[in-house]
Design a protein around this motif. Structure first.
Motif, short mmCIF file in Angstrom:
data_model
loop_
_atom_site.label_atom_id
_atom_site.label_comp_id
_atom_site.label_asym_id
_atom_site.label_seq_id
_atom_site.Cartn_x
_atom_site.Cartn_y
_atom_site.Cartn_z
N UNK A 89 0.85 -1.13 0.00
CA UNK A 89 0.05 0.14 0.12
C UNK A 89 0.92 1.20 0.05
N UNK A 90 1.82 1.28 0.69
CA UNK A 90 2.85 2.48 0.83
C UNK A 90 3.49 2.58 -0.73
N UNK A 91 3.99 1.41 -1.16
CA UNK A 91 4.43 1.84 -2.66
C UNK A 91 3.45 2.36 -3.56
N UNK A 92 2.16 1.92 -3.22
CA UNK A 92 1.18 2.49 -4.27
C UNK A 92 0.92 3.84 -4.01
N UNK A 93 0.96 4.21 -2.95
CA UNK A 93 0.77 6.01 -2.57
C UNK A 93 2.18 6.44 -3.06
N UNK A 94 3.34 5.84 -3.06
CA UNK A 94 4.25 6.51 -3.85
C UNK A 94 4.08 6.78 -5.13
N UNK A 95 3.71 5.67 -5.96
CA UNK A 95 3.39 5.65 -7.28
C UNK A 95 2.33 6.59 -7.44
N UNK A 96 1.54 6.86 -6.76
CA UNK A 96 0.29 7.86 -6.94
C UNK A 96 0.78 9.22 -7.05
N UNK A 97 1.97 9.47 -6.53
CA UNK A 97 2.61 10.85 -6.71
C UNK A 97 2.80 11.08 -8.20
N UNK A 284 7.01 6.23 3.29
CA UNK A 284 8.31 5.62 3.76
C UNK A 284 8.16 5.26 5.08
N UNK A 285 7.73 6.06 6.12
CA UNK A 285 7.52 5.80 7.48
C UNK A 285 6.60 4.65 7.74
N UNK A 286 5.48 4.33 6.72
CA UNK A 286 4.74 3.21 6.98
C UNK A 286 5.37 2.09 6.79
N UNK A 287 6.51 2.07 5.55
CA UNK A 287 7.23 0.96 5.52
C UNK A 287 8.15 0.69 6.71
N UNK A 288 8.87 1.44 7.58
CA UNK A 288 9.24 1.27 8.77
C UNK A 288 8.14 0.79 9.69
N UNK A 289 6.98 0.92 9.81
CA UNK A 289 6.16 0.36 10.86
C UNK A 289 5.86 -1.09 10.26
N UNK A 290 5.79 -1.33 9.12
CA UNK A 290 5.60 -2.80 8.57
C UNK A 290 6.64 -3.50 8.88
N UNK A 291 7.96 -3.05 9.04
CA UNK A 291 9.22 -3.88 9.31
C UNK A 291 9.01 -4.24 10.86
N UNK A 292 8.28 -3.41 11.62
CA UNK A 292 8.17 -3.96 13.09
C UNK A 292 7.38 -4.97 13.02
N UNK A 293 6.11 -4.95 12.37
CA UNK A 293 5.18 -5.95 12.37
C UNK A 293 5.90 -7.20 12.05
N UNK A 294 6.66 -7.23 10.89
CA UNK A 294 7.30 -8.73 10.48
C UNK A 294 7.99 -9.21 11.64
#
Length: 407
Positions: A89-97, A284-294
């Protein structure tokens, strides 16, 4: 599209989700770098594929849980599934830029190559020694650490090319890697030396700080994801603690970014053009949050389900952990002098000094995260690296350790 339950291999789905999530991060930032709507649309298409994968994984895991013990064992697997979806989802948000033409300073495109692993497009010259060669035969990634993540040919993009993909004159290859390896591959492909794009001199100090913080957030978030997968692969609480530290640093960077971007808005002619930077920082901050979930299952004492470790091992880029043996090629050598990345294609992402991990206590870490060429290794040091399977074997020889296996 409609999704119905069907028996699938959770291990294979998890491996595909890991590979797709990593490709999505690369391609989303590549779309920004290139200003390419086509690449951005490919990201959104892959995001839809990820939605299907996560539904298949969730249904299979629900079918597998028959009692409380199963539920406890499978909870970390659900966490990994949810985290991969969050990255998507975070990557999709970056692409929408790019797709939605959200404002973005042109100078941001010249800042992206300053990342630890830069993204660089390069044309394949008819005179190139690699023209007509398959990626497998060229051995580019294992020898240099540079990965070709996409190829533009005759107006369309070939994503995540395989070993049997043949480079052709006129192709535009999208490279990802460290600068030393990039310079080598760039010259082999087009015959010209690699030069970083010049930064815009019109950028204000606050805007430059804001852009630098986004690039640093990108590096730290990707490192956090790599370390998170390493923590579940080796059931390492110490690595999981490092992921938490990185996520906290990304949060702090985002706070500083917000201050700098607000200040920059008072200094530029068109503040609306800064919206894209806000989107990049938030995603990008969301991606770091996802790392914690992993890594959360490890942090919560639930351990690692074997299917996660097997999926990480079977993904495109493996994560390995070695110990430096006395008298080995790495004993007393720096990562730069041993040319680890250019000789093996493996990127060392963390080094732990001396003592066995079992003796460490939570919060008491000797890990050197994201070591550079000057980082010196000694006998007894343990390190985590990421790259190709063949490169992992070469790295094992340099360390004097056993080659990796799925266990």
């Amino acid at each position: 599209m409609d999704v119905e339950y069907e028996p699938v291999s959770v291990k294979e789905v998890l491996a595909e989700m890991k590979d797709t999530a990593e490709l999505l991060i690369d391609l989303s930032y590549s779309a920004v770098l290139l200003g390419s709507t086509e690449v951005a649309e490919e990201v959104l298409g892959l995001e839809e594929r990820m939605d299907v994968l996560q539904m298949q994984a969730r249904m299979s895991l629900l079918m597998a849980a028959r009692n409380p013990a199963d539920a406890e064992a499978l909870a970390p697997v659900l966490g990994v599934v949810g985290a991969a979806e969050k990255v998507s989802d975070a990557a999709g948000d970056i692409a929408k830029v790019v797709v939605e033409e959200v404002g973005l300073p042109e100078s941001m495109r010249t800042a992206l190559p300053d990342a630890v692993e830069a993204l660089v497009p390069v044309g394949v010259s008819p005179d190139s020694q690699l023209a007509g060669t398959t990626l497998g035969a060229s051995n580019i990634e294992t020898e240099t650490g540079v990965r070709i993540i996409a190829i533009r040919r005759e107006g369309s993009w070939l994503l995540n090319p395989a070993n049997d993909t043949r480079l052709e004159a006129g192709d535009v290859a999208l490279l990802r890697g460290a600068e030393d390896g990039l310079a080598t591959v760039h010259e082999r492909l087009c015959g010209q030396p690699y030069e970083r794009p010049a930064h815009s001199e019109s950028t204000t100090d606050d805007l430059a700080r804001a852009m630098d913080s986004v690039v640093l957030m990108k590096d730290m978030s990707e490192l956090a994801v790599d370390l998170a997968y390493g923590s579940v692969l080796y059931d390492s609480e110490a690595l999981a603690e490092e992921v938490l530290e990185l996520e906290a640093e990304v949060d702090a960077l985002q706070s500083r970014f917000e201050a700098w971007i607000l200040q920059a808005a008072t200094e530029v002619e068109d503040p609306v053009a800064l919206r894209g930077l806000v989107h990049l920082a938030t995603a990008t901050e969301v991606i770091s949050d996802a790392a914690v979930e992993i890594s959360e299952g490890v942090l919560r004492g639930l351990g690692t389900h074997p299917v996660i470790a097997e999926a990480v091992w079977e993904s495109d880029e493996v994560i390995v952990r070695y110990t430096v043996s006395p008298g080995s090629a790495l004993d007393g050598a720096t990562l730069g002098s041993a040319t680890v990345e250019t000789e093996t294609g493996m990127r060392v992402i963390a080094v732990r000094r001396g003592r066995p991990e079992e003796t460490a206590t939570a919060g008491d870490s000797d890990w050197v995260v994201s070591p550079g060429p000057e980082t010196r290794l000694q006998a007894g040091d343990r390190f985590v690296a990421k790259g190709t399977r063949s490169g992992a074997g070469r790295l094992a020889e340099l360390a004097g350790d056993e080659p990796p296996d799925a266990g």
